[in-house]
Design an enzyme around this catalytic site. Structure first.
Site, PDB file in Angstrom:
ATOM      1  N   GLU A  32       0.824  -1.207   0.000  1.00 46.72           N
ATOM      2  CA  GLU A  32       0.000   0.000   0.000  1.00 46.72           C
ATOM      3  C   GLU A  32       0.861   1.262   0.000  1.00 46.72           C
ATOM      4  OE1 GLU A  32      -3.099   0.264  -0.538  1.00 46.72           O
ATOM      5  OE2 GLU A  32      -3.527  -1.875  -0.515  1.00 46.72           O
ATOM      6  N   TYR A 115      -7.002   5.645   4.752  1.00 45.43           N
ATOM      7  CA  TYR A 115      -7.106   4.651   3.677  1.00 45.43           C
ATOM      8  C   TYR A 115      -6.216   3.440   3.949  1.00 45.43           C
ATOM      9  CZ  TYR A 115      -5.637   2.156  -0.418  1.00 45.43           C
ATOM     10  OH  TYR A 115      -5.289   1.139  -1.260  1.00 45.43           O
ATOM     11  N   ASP A 133      -9.514   5.031  -2.038  1.00 44.16           N
ATOM     12  CA  ASP A 133      -8.349   5.539  -2.765  1.00 44.16           C
ATOM     13  C   ASP A 133      -8.828   6.208  -4.045  1.00 44.16           C
ATOM     14  OD1 ASP A 133      -9.082   3.455  -4.440  1.00 44.16           O
ATOM     15  OD2 ASP A 133      -7.042   2.647  -4.634  1.00 44.16           O
ATOM     16  N   CYS A 210     -25.314   2.526 -12.616  1.00 40.87           N
ATOM     17  CA  CYS A 210     -24.466   3.723 -12.660  1.00 40.87           C
ATOM     18  C   CYS A 210     -25.268   4.955 -13.055  1.00 40.87           C
ATOM     19  CB  CYS A 210     -23.314   3.496 -13.642  1.00 40.87           C
ATOM     20  SG  CYS A 210     -22.167   4.878 -13.727  1.00 40.87           S
TER      21      CYS A 210
END
Length: 352
Positions: A32, A115, A133, A210
């Site tokens: 990460e 995060y 993110d 969406c």
């Protein structure tokens, strides 16, 4: 929301990356931190390099900072490498070398934000924390057709709430897997299909849900408030050598960019028209044998644009000159042992 379609898509199309094949919080943390500003292709090389050199957090904690910075060289954002090293030492000192997995303990480590803590907790133990993110911001902004700028306080609050709500909706179904695979799926969707440009909406498992696609606003999402102004800076490096095959370097300190890295002695000017003749050189003119100047292409950082010129010069004898005490005289062949900025690395590669 058709979460089953999302997870099925992920299982079939996700990229097989080594940090996804483990629940080891140390290796997840390494990946990460490395991937925060790096593409996976480039980050993979660094991840494998770090895990080979430091297979455990205790091994990383025991390393010298210069060695860690050298291994990090080329990734940029060197404060992250220093924080990585400091956090490893915190794990050893405060957790007995066992990398924590609970959100609060991970979040308390040096350099770890919301995060990263959520990613480590959810990927290692399926803890119910939503990750947020760049890829997730983009997916959520399109999925929910949100026009609040993501780089504002209000935007971060709104997207955090949206991410948490969707995760809780997913986890409310007893047949669903844990938070880890859900978070990975949303991130992978943003990386593979819901890309910044030319998203593959027809192949998206959530395409029917969406709102941006329905409203024709996909290309307008996410919204950003604007970029921070970039300040120009004018760097003049003195690449000095002598007949004994030596050169001079020094280590950057203070709170400026590239702290802890080595470079050739630097003179920073305030205007773009400074030349060798107008530089306040810290060496007598009679010591100079020859010189040439190499102007580099502008080097763009997040908040600065560096205009750099490297002045190559040979002098009589570096050890006999009244040089500043912070300068370090080294054999030229050992220069590669020192961690340098990407700018200096680009210059050195031009000299090969």
């Amino acid at each position: 929301m058709d979460f089953n379609a999302l997870i099925a898509w992920y299982r079939q199309y996700h990229r097989p990356l080594p940090w996804r094949e483990t629940h080891d919080p140390y290796r997840i943390w390494l990946s990460e931190v490395i991937l925060q500003q790096t593409r996976v292709v480039q980050g993979m090389e660094y991840y494998l390099r770090f895990t080979e050199r430091y297979p455990t957090v205790s091994a990383l904690a025991a390393a010298d900072e210069d060695e860690v910075l050298k291994l990090w060289q080329g990734l940029g954002y060197y404060s992250r490498a220093r924080n990585l090293h400091a956090a490893a030492r915190e794990v050893v000192a405060e957790h007995g070398g066992n990398f924590p997995t609970d959100y609060a303990s991970v979040r308390a480590l040096r350099g770890v934000g919301d995060y990263t803590a959520a990613a480590i907790a959810s990927f290692s133990t399926d803890a119910p924390y939503a990750v947020l993110d760049g890829n997730v911001y983009r997916v959520l902004s399109r999925l929910l057709d949100l026009d609040t700028p993501i780089d504002t306080t209000a935007g971060k609050r709104l997207f955090t709430q949206a991410a948490d709500t969707l995760l809780q909706e997913y986890l409310s179904e007893p047949t669903h897997s844990g938070a880890g695979i859900y978070n990975q799926a949303v991130m992978e969707l943003g990386a593979i299909l819901c890309t910044p440009r030319s998203p593959q909406c027809e192949a998206c498992p959530l395409g029917g849900h969406c709102l941006a696609r329905r409203n024709g606003t996909v290309d307008q999402r996410p919204v950003k408030q604007g970029r921070t102004a970039q300040t120009p800076r004018y760097f003049h490096y003195l690449h000095l050598t002598d007949a004994a095959g030596r050169t001079a370097i020094y280590r950057r300190d203070g709170k400026d960019i590239w702290k802890g890295l080595y470079e050739f002695p630097l003179i920073e000017s305030q205007t773009p028209d400074t030349t060798w003749e107008t530089l306040p050189l810290p060496l007598p003119s009679e010591a100079l044998l020859w010189r040439e100047s190499v102007r580099m292409p502008k080097h763009v950082l997040s908040h600065r644009i560096i205009h750099a010129t490297f002045h190559r010069a040979e002098v009589t004898d570096l050890s006999s000159l009244p040089l500043p005490s912070e300068w370090k005289i080294i054999p030229i062949e050992t220069l590669g042992d020192y961690a340098v900025s990407r700018l200096t690395e680009l210059y050195l590669n031009r000299q090969d």
